[in-house]
Design a protein around this motif. Structure first.
Motif, mmCIF file in Angstrom:
data_model
loop_
_atom_site.group_PDB
_atom_site.id
_atom_site.type_symbol
_atom_site.label_atom_id
_atom_site.label_comp_id
_atom_site.label_asym_id
_atom_site.label_seq_id
_atom_site.Cartn_x
_atom_site.Cartn_y
_atom_site.Cartn_z
ATOM 1 N N THR A 137 -8.597 5.198 -12.502
ATOM 2 C CA THR A 137 -9.706 4.792 -11.637
ATOM 3 C C THR A 137 -9.868 3.276 -11.571
ATOM 4 N N GLN A 179 -15.990 9.779 -10.654
ATOM 5 C CA GLN A 179 -15.899 8.334 -10.468
ATOM 6 C C GLN A 179 -14.838 7.984 -9.426
ATOM 7 N N ALA A 180 -13.715 8.676 -9.481
ATOM 8 C CA ALA A 180 -12.641 8.418 -8.520
ATOM 9 C C ALA A 180 -13.104 8.704 -7.095
ATOM 10 N N LYS A 223 -15.336 6.075 -5.798
ATOM 11 C CA LYS A 223 -14.607 4.855 -5.454
ATOM 12 C C LYS A 223 -13.780 5.013 -4.183
ATOM 13 N N PHE A 265 -6.266 11.085 -6.577
ATOM 14 C CA PHE A 265 -6.439 10.845 -7.999
ATOM 15 C C PHE A 265 -5.902 12.034 -8.780
ATOM 16 N N LEU A 284 -7.374 2.439 -8.793
ATOM 17 C CA LEU A 284 -7.388 3.340 -7.647
ATOM 18 C C LEU A 284 -7.834 2.620 -6.377
ATOM 19 N N PHE A 315 -13.023 11.760 -15.120
ATOM 20 C CA PHE A 315 -13.126 10.605 -14.230
ATOM 21 C C PHE A 315 -13.014 10.978 -12.753
#
Length: 464
Positions: free
Chosen positions: A30, A54-55, A58, A39, A33, A51
């Motif tokens: 990440t 979070q990915a 983003k 991801f 990324l 994660f």
């Protein structure tokens, strides 16, 4: 450009796509990324599923998972597979199968990454080229590199590494190269192998993955060349050798200057010359193997020689720079801090010994994974030819204490267990016009020495 659609990725992996998504890249981290990436939630030091949310926040276009994480909506863009590692491998193999790219696989105990970068530099001038990033050469790095390969790629360069027996064969079969290049075989990872011959057998496994009708590029100067040649004969592929003892690409003479090497060679009976923009005779050998691989891929030899002129070492792998000291004058830094083994250490010391500095200073860190003979191998560095022309050696790490003890008093510098401890003493150890080498296994953090030397400068590095 779209790299993967949900439908194509699901077909490749046998997984289930939750929505109709598309992605233009593949990422496992990440921190790096990019928006629109797929991801991949690998399980490594930590579980990548932690994660995924979070990915997606983003900007990831989708995530490859084995289950829907608790903090991720069930209608999020996902590709659900039984096993994420296996899913990534399947994606990589599908990417390889759908492209007409000519692929070269590179392995070897020393010089993989530099040779891979040489190949990529040469091939980029001949067509769209896709290559491994950094040293992405392991069980996740190879399939990740393959999965990232665009369908319209013309050339691809895949680095394949190992730490233990049985690793290279599966990665070579995933890569299915048209050309397999073995840079060299040396005493590396001996804690996992009984002998260097065992390492040669493992390196030879890259040849097993060759396409039918492919070419094996083999170093003729190593002690176990016949193991590689026999594997190629068993596989029924063409063998091309390179080196001073080679019959195909024969290195005849190398002239080394502080910043480059000029080489003479015979290629199938024809004399050639070529230049490499970095000091070190080992780079001339790597370049000769790279040129042999390019020709096997269909690139003309003259074009390969011209393309090679644009290559320069990557960070931590032999980069040479001049640093203006805040106290006046300058030093020259040889940053070879990324990794180390007896063969590459000797090559780096040879470059240092040939330098023109007022003093030649080395900061050397432990060489890891050498097995039962590790102490003796470290001590033996005191007796190599280049060491006679090195003025002072500072040693870092428990294993390098053996070298520190073996050095003659006039060459013996400081010894510390860590690079952090050594770095605090740099101002008292370095004088203007010194040439300074930093070399050690990655875990020894010789990058701290490199950073410390740069901080002694004013206004950053000079051109040169």
């Amino acid at each position: 450009m779209t790299l993967w659609t949900a439908a194509k990725a699901a077909e490749a992996t046998g997984g289930h796509a939750t929505t109709d998504w598309q992605v233009n890249g593949v990422s496992i981290d990440t921190r790096t990324l990019q928006p629109g990436d797929l991801f991949v939630a690998l399980k490594a030091a930590r579980d990548g599923h932690d994660f995924v949310a979070q990915a997606l926040e983003k900007g990831a276009g989708a995530a490859l998972v084995s289950h829907v994480p608790e903090d991720v909506a069930k209608d999020a863009p996902l590709l659900i597979v039984d096993d994420v590692q296996a899913g990534l491998e399947a994606l990589g193999q599908a990417a390889r199968a759908r492209t007409n790219a000519r692929v070269v696989g590179v392995t070897g105990s020393v010089g993989k990454t530099s040779t891979k970068e040489m190949l990529a530099t040469i091939l980029e001038s001949q067509g769209k080229t896709h290559a491994s990033v950094a040293s992405y050469n392991n069980h996740w790095g190879v399939p990740l590199t393959l999965a990232r390969m665009p369908q319209d790629t013309a050339f691809s360069v895949i680095e394949i590494g190992m730490n233990h027996p049985g690793e290279i064969g599966p990665l070579a079969r995933q890569t299915c190269p048209d050309v397999a290049l073995v840079t060299t075989v040396a005493a590396v990872h001996l804690e996992a192998f009984e002998s260097v011959a065992g390492i040669a057998l493992e390196k030879a496994a890259i040849i097993e993955g060759l396409k039918d009708g492919g070419t094996a590029i083999v170093n003729a100067d190593i002690d176990h060349t016949e193991i590689l040649n026999q594997c190629a004969k068993d596989r029924g592929v063409r063998i091309v050798d390179f080196g001073r003892k080679a019959s195909d690409y024969t290195l005849t003479h190398v002239t080394q200057s502080p910043e480059s090497v000029h080489a003479n060679a015979m290629v199938n009976g024809k004399p050639i010359t070529f230049d490499v923009q970095s000091a070190g005779t080992h780079f001339a050998m790597n370049a000769l193997g790279a040129m042999a691989a390019c020709v096997a891929l269909g690139v003309g030899l003259d074009r390969a020689i011209n393309g090679l002129r644009h290559w320069s070492p990557v960070k931590g792998r032999g980069v040479r720079e001049k640093i203006a000291l805040a106290t006046g004058g300058q030093i020259e830094l040889l940053d070879d801090s990324y990794n180390a083994n007896p063969t590459s250490m000797a090559a780096a010391l040879d470059v240092l010994a040939a330098s023109q500095g007022a003093r030649r200073i080395a900061f050397l860190g432990d060489m890891k994974e050498l097995g039962a003979q590790e102490q003796a191998m470290h001590a033996a560095m005191a007796d190599i030819e280049a060491m006679a022309r090195v003025d002072q050696v500072h040693c870092i790490g428990p294993l390098m204490q053996a070298l520190h003890t073996a050095l003659p008093q006039e060459k013996r510098g400081l010894w510390f267990e860590t690079s952090a401890e050594m770095a605090t003493h740099l101002p008292e150890l370095i004088r203007q016009d010194d040439t300074v080498l930093a070399k050690g296994s990655l875990s020894m953090a010789l990058a701290l020495i490199v950073d410390g030397l740069r901080k002694m400068g004013q206004g950053g590095a000079l051109d040169g």
